[in-house]
Every structure is written in C-alpha cells, then in structure tokens.
Scaffold this active site. Structure first.
Site, PDB file in Angstrom:
ATOM      1  N   ASP A 143       0.850  -1.195   0.000  1.00  0.00           N
ATOM      2  CA  ASP A 143       0.000   0.000   0.000  1.00  0.00           C
ATOM      3  C   ASP A 143       0.880   1.237   0.000  1.00  0.00           C
ATOM      4  OD1 ASP A 143      -2.442  -1.391   0.067  1.00  0.00           O
ATOM      5  OD2 ASP A 143      -2.340  -1.590   2.245  1.00  0.00           O
ATOM      6  N   ASP A 177      -7.082  -1.368  -4.638  1.00  0.00           N
ATOM      7  CA  ASP A 177      -8.145  -0.984  -3.710  1.00  0.00           C
ATOM      8  C   ASP A 177      -9.058   0.072  -4.323  1.00  0.00           C
ATOM      9  OD1 ASP A 177      -7.076  -2.674  -1.759  1.00  0.00           O
ATOM     10  OD2 ASP A 177      -5.776  -1.101  -0.967  1.00  0.00           O
TER      11      ASP A 177
END
Length: 209
Positions: A143, A177
């Site tokens: 991330d 995401d």
C-alpha cells in the site's frame, strides 16, 4: 459491452497496479514517505491482512485469507463471464471488471510477493532474490496512497476521544483498492442501471460490438 473490452480494462488496471507496487518495493524502504502535496503522500506500508489491516488470527490465518481471496476471484470471474453472456449493462460489466482487477491485483501480492522479494525492513527490497521474506501464499499487500486531507483534534467535550488527534482520511491503500471501491461504488450509485434488463434489440446490438 463485450468481454474483450472487460479484459482490456482488467489488463490496464493490473499493469498500473503492479508497476506502482514493484516501483515502491524496489525504491522505498518500509515506512518511507514522499510528500506530493500537503494532502497527498506516498507512504510505503505492507498489509498482512484485509482492509484496514484486519487479520484472521492463528498460525494459518494468512494462508486461509489468501485461499479465500482465490475462491473470491474465481467467483467474480464467473460472474463477469456470466454477465457478458447475458449482455448485461455497461455499468455492471465495468463494475465487475474493476472489482475483479482489484481483487487479482492484491492476490498477486499475497501469493507471489513473499517469494519474489526480499525484506523491505531497513533496506530496499530486491526482486527475484535468493532471500525471500516469506513463503508462497504468505506475501503482504503493498500500500502506498495516503490522503491526510485534514488533521485536527476531537472536541474536549466528546466522550472517550475528546482532545485526541485525528486525521481525515487516514487509510493507506493502492490502485487495486481504488478499483474495487470504484466498482462497488458503481453498483451502489447506479444500481438500477447496472441491473436493468435489456431489450432484445439492445442485447443484439451489444453482441455485435
């Protein structure tokens, strides 16, 4: 919308997602931060669990989560194929394509990254290393997108959190995401259009595209 166009959407998202993750893994040390704007930062973390860092407890929790994700993308893949054969609306096809691409993007990290990369702690990770940081199916999801748009403190009169600092918004995520969230958003906002029944003429026209 044809299945071919859906595959093109999926391929583009996966290319962007994996390129960004590999770049971050090989150019950032875990915890490194680069400020693009005051409200947008590149901040490298690795997620060993699900959304918001939620984990399945136990020794085999990570393996169970990865297997669950594999089963989930199998189901989503079938949903996409079934929707294409039924000439479903563009809204539905785009939404499923985005969700599928995002799910595959993160599952690639979980399945392969543990063996493809070395550890990112206090050093730049090496790709195709002889010192992998984890076993197959135990990789961590990369991330890096961080949007601390607003920072402040809760009012002193508020129970429990009064006076404590907070950020909006404090989640750190990736391109996969974003794709999943966008796909789900389309299904929610354009629900009626996404699941609308097509006429025979409309279905015939789309089948010829």
């Amino acid at each position: 919308m044809s299945l071919r166009n859906s595959i093109l959407i999926i391929a583009i998202i996966l290319l962007i997602d994996q390129f960004s993750k590999i770049y971050i893994k090989t150019n950032f040390i875990l915890g490194d931060e680069y400020k693009v704007y005051d409200w947008f930062k590149i901040y490298f973390i690795e997620n060993d669990g699900m959304a918001w860092g939620t984990k399945i407890p136990g020794t085999h929790g990570k393996l169970i989560l990865t297997i669950f994700r594999l089963l989930a993308i199998t189901g989503i893949g079938y949903w996409l194929y079934d929707a294409s054969t039924k000439h479903s609306s563009r809204y539905l096809m785009v939404a499923i394509s985005l969700i599928f691409a995002g799910a595959v993007g993160n599952i690639i990290d979980s399945v392969f990254y543990g063996q493809l990369f070395s550890d990112s702690h206090h050093q730049l990770a090496e790709m195709f290393t002889d010192k992998p940081y984890q076993k197959w199916f135990h990789g961590e999801v990369v991330d890096m997108l961080y949007f601390p748009i607003f920072e402040g403190h809760f009012p002193d009169w508020m129970p429990i959190w009064g006076g404590q600092p907070f950020k909006f918004f404090n989640a750190i995520f990736n391109v996969a995401d974003v794709a999943i969230s966008t796909g789900v958003g389309i299904l929610i906002v354009f629900n009626k259009k996404a699941f609308a029944k097509k006429t025979v003429i409309e279905s015939y026209k789309e089948s010829k595209e």
